[in-house]
Every structure is written in structure tokens, then in C-alpha cells.
Design a protein around this motif. Structure first.
Motif, short mmCIF file in Angstrom:
data_model
loop_
_atom_site.label_atom_id
_atom_site.label_comp_id
_atom_site.label_asym_id
_atom_site.label_seq_id
_atom_site.Cartn_x
_atom_site.Cartn_y
_atom_site.Cartn_z
N ALA A 1 -29.35 -22.38 2.72
CA ALA A 1 -28.46 -22.70 1.70
C ALA A 1 -27.89 -21.28 1.38
O ALA A 1 -27.74 -21.19 0.14
CB ALA A 1 -29.20 -23.30 0.42
N CYS B 1 -32.69 -20.39 -7.37
CA CYS B 1 -33.76 -21.38 -7.77
C CYS B 1 -35.12 -20.72 -7.53
O CYS B 1 -36.12 -21.33 -8.01
CB CYS B 1 -33.72 -22.59 -6.77
N ARG C 1 -28.49 -23.04 -7.29
CA ARG C 1 -29.11 -23.29 -6.00
C ARG C 1 -29.40 -21.88 -5.37
O ARG C 1 -30.37 -21.63 -4.83
CB ARG C 1 -28.06 -23.96 -4.89
N ALA D 1 -33.06 -28.17 -5.51
CA ALA D 1 -32.77 -26.87 -4.97
C ALA D 1 -34.16 -26.30 -4.63
O ALA D 1 -34.26 -25.75 -3.40
CB ALA D 1 -32.07 -25.99 -5.66
N TYR E 1 -30.92 -30.85 -10.50
CA TYR E 1 -30.20 -30.26 -9.41
C TYR E 1 -30.84 -29.02 -9.08
O TYR E 1 -31.39 -28.78 -7.99
CB TYR E 1 -28.91 -29.83 -9.92
#
Length: 328
Positions: free
Chosen positions: A123, A212, A209, A251, A247
């Protein structure tokens, strides 16, 4: 002026935990333009200095190429780089690719493509810096100046987005004002004007993200994307199909899955690297979302990798339960 050796020394000089050190990679190729690399790298260094002891985040820069060694860039400038293959297992906060005029060779070349694929699997954002795509003669100075302005504008926006996501808009703007002698506000205002609420919500999601692994909050994400927390909460569900807290948990779950599959780190260390305080909270997240403990998930992944266990549709992650929002 940005110097490759100095950049590596600065990167080697930084020490600290994952939460205090953001490693940034610049992938250089033959004939690539160093203008964007210079702007972004100097802005990152300035942001680190501006943040001082009041902010946990610091940047370290690493210059890389497919084979390592010396790379002959645009206008015959030679830069020393490290080898892509030597960074396998290193986690970067962001990767910038200075691809030059032959961007397709970078995207399709085996050495670059495989490395970029591994980076994206964690990511990590990958950004391509604008290239000098047209070679002009002395009579075409207007075209050349226009190209340089476009490349500079793209680099300013890229640096702004990275620093803003990590440290907030005020530090991002100040860092660019101190490192770039052009109308920074004019360039950035054109970006802000074109962003809809949905764009900002997606940017907030990307910020969550990217961060995180740190103890961040929904309010931090809203501030980084120049939104009120109330507005972010109001539109996040509609744009991304979940709440900001859910969310963030997803992540963290995704990152933990990668670390369990690719490292031998114990659960407690992985918990800290994904923004959770201890292995107990990590275990609770895994059992509720995947129906497995972290240890069971690691064993299951290793069995899959070795071809000892098939992949079943019912092994997909479950939805993060609503009561997990309190843990964000």
C-alpha cells in the motif's frame, strides 16, 4: 542544490521507530530529469527541520536505480544510487519515480516492474515525476520554459501532498515557500480549486492508510486534508462505503497481514508497527475480522505460499465490526 551523497547521509543519520521515520525512495533512470527530485527532496528536508521536536515525523531520502551505481541523468548529470534489489524488505512511506522520457520502459521493464509491484503490495504510494518529454532546439525556448514550469509545478504539488498528509498543510506550505522561489500559493491554489468534497474524502482515506502505523485519529486526517471533522464524518461513508474509524482498522489489518506473511516479527512488535498498542488488541482485531489469531493467520499464509493449502472464497476478510471503531 540537492546532492545525492548528502541525501544518503541525511537518511543514514535518522534513527527512530517507524512512527518517527518516513523513508522516501527516488527511483532514477537514464536521462531522467532531476528538477522534480531536487524540489521534492529539499522540501522534505525543510519540513523535517520545521517540524522539529514538536512532530514525530522525520524524512529520510534514498536514491535508487535498477542496477545501482552511477546513473547518467538529463543534461549529463551523474548521480550515485543504490540498487533496487538491495531494498527488498524495506518499507517506504512513498516512492517517486523520475522516469525520464521513456516512462514505458520503467513500467514494463522486468527489474522496475517487479520491484514496483512489491512496493504497491504494501500500500505504498508510487508517484511519477513529470519528465522532459520533448527535446527542443535553441529557437524553441518558449516550449522548453513551458516544459520546465510544468515539471516544477508537478513536483511542488507532489511534495505538498506528501508533507501535508504527514505534518499538516501549514508545514507543507512553509517548507515549499522556503525551498522554491516561485509562486507556490498560486500553483497550490489551482490544485485546491479543482478538488471536490469527494476528492478530499478520498485523500483523507489515503492519509489514513499511509499513516495507519502511527497513533492517528480521524481529526488528524480531517486536518491534513483541510476539512472539518464533522464534514469528513458526514461524507466518508457515502464516498468510501465505511466510516473513517473502520477504514483505519482495515488499513491496519492489511498492513499486519503483510508483516505476518513476509516477516518473522512477533505479534507484539507487529501490533506496534501497525498503530496498535499491544498484541492483545491485534489478536482481537484478527479474530473478529478474519476468524483467526495472528499466529494462525501466519501459519495459514505460509501453507498457502508453499502450496499446502488451497485458497477458499470463505477466507476473505470479514467486515470490521462496528464496535471496533472505539479502538481506532
Amino acid at each position: 542544490m540537492f546532492v545525492a551523497e548528502n541525501a544518503r547521509q541525511r537518511a543514514d543519520g535518522y534513527r527512530g521507530s517507524v512512527s518517527s521515520f518516513q523513508r522516501i525512495a527516488f527511483v532514477l533512470t537514464d536521462a531522467c530529469d532531476l528538477l522534480g527530485v531536487t524540489v521534492v527532496a529539499e522540501a522534505l528536508e525543510c519540513a523535517s527541520e520545521l517540524a522539529g521536536v514538536q512532530h514525530a515525523c522525520k524524512y529520510g531520502v534514498q536514491l535508487l536505480s535498477a542496477n545501482g551505481g552511477l546513473v547518467k541523468c538529463h543534461r549529463s548529470l551523474v548521480v550515485s544510487t543504490g540498487k533496487l534489489g538491495d531494498t527488498i524488505g524495506t518499507r517506504f512511506a512513498c516512492v517517486f519515480v523520475a522516469a525520464g522520457p521513456n516512462v514505458d520502459e520503467v513500467c514494463n521493464g522486468l527489474s522496475h516492474a517487479a520491484w514496483l509491484q512489491r512496493v504497491r503490495a504494501t500500500a505504498t504510494p508510487v508517484r511519477f515525476l513529470a519528465a522532459d518529454t520533448v527535446h527542443v532546439s535553441e529557437r524553441d525556448r518558449v516550449v522548453e520554459e513551458s516544459q520546465a514550469k510544468a515539471r516544477l509545478s508537478g513536483a511542488i504539488k507532489a511534495a505538498f501532498e506528501v508533507i501535508r498528509d504527514d505534518m499538516g498543510e501549514s508545514i507543507a506550505r512553509e517548507a515549499l515557500h522556503r525551498t522554491v522561489s516561485v509562486h507556490v500559493d498560486t500553483i497550490l491554489s489551482s490544485t485546491d480549486a479543482g478538488m471536490t468534497t469527494a476528492d478530499k474524502v478520498r485523500a483523507a482515506g489515503q492519509w489514513l492508510r499511509n499513516n495507519c502505523h502511527r497513533p492517528v485519529s480521524v481529526a488528524d486526517a480531517a486536518h491534513a486534508c483541510a476539512m472539518s471533522q464533522r464534514t469528513l464524518l458526514r461524507y466518508f461513508q457515502a464516498c468510501l462505503g465505511t466510516s473513517p474509524s473502520e477504514y483505519l482498522q482495515r488499513a491496519r489489518l492489511d498492513l499486519a497481514c503483510v508483516l505476518l506473511a513476509e516477516t518473522s516479527l512477533p505479534a507484539d512488535k507487529i501490533a506496534r508497527r501497525v498503530g496498535l498498542t499491544d498484541g492483545g488488541r491485534l489478536g482481537k482485531l484478527f479474530r473478529r475480522c478474519l476468524g483467526k489469531s495472528p499466529t494462525e493467520y501466519r501459519a495459514w499464509q505460509h501453507a498457502r505460499t508453499n502450496g499446502l493449502q488451497p485458497v477458499h472464497a470463505n477466507e476473505r476478510p470479514r467486515e470490521v465490526p462496528a464496535d471496533m471503531e472505539a479502538a481506532a
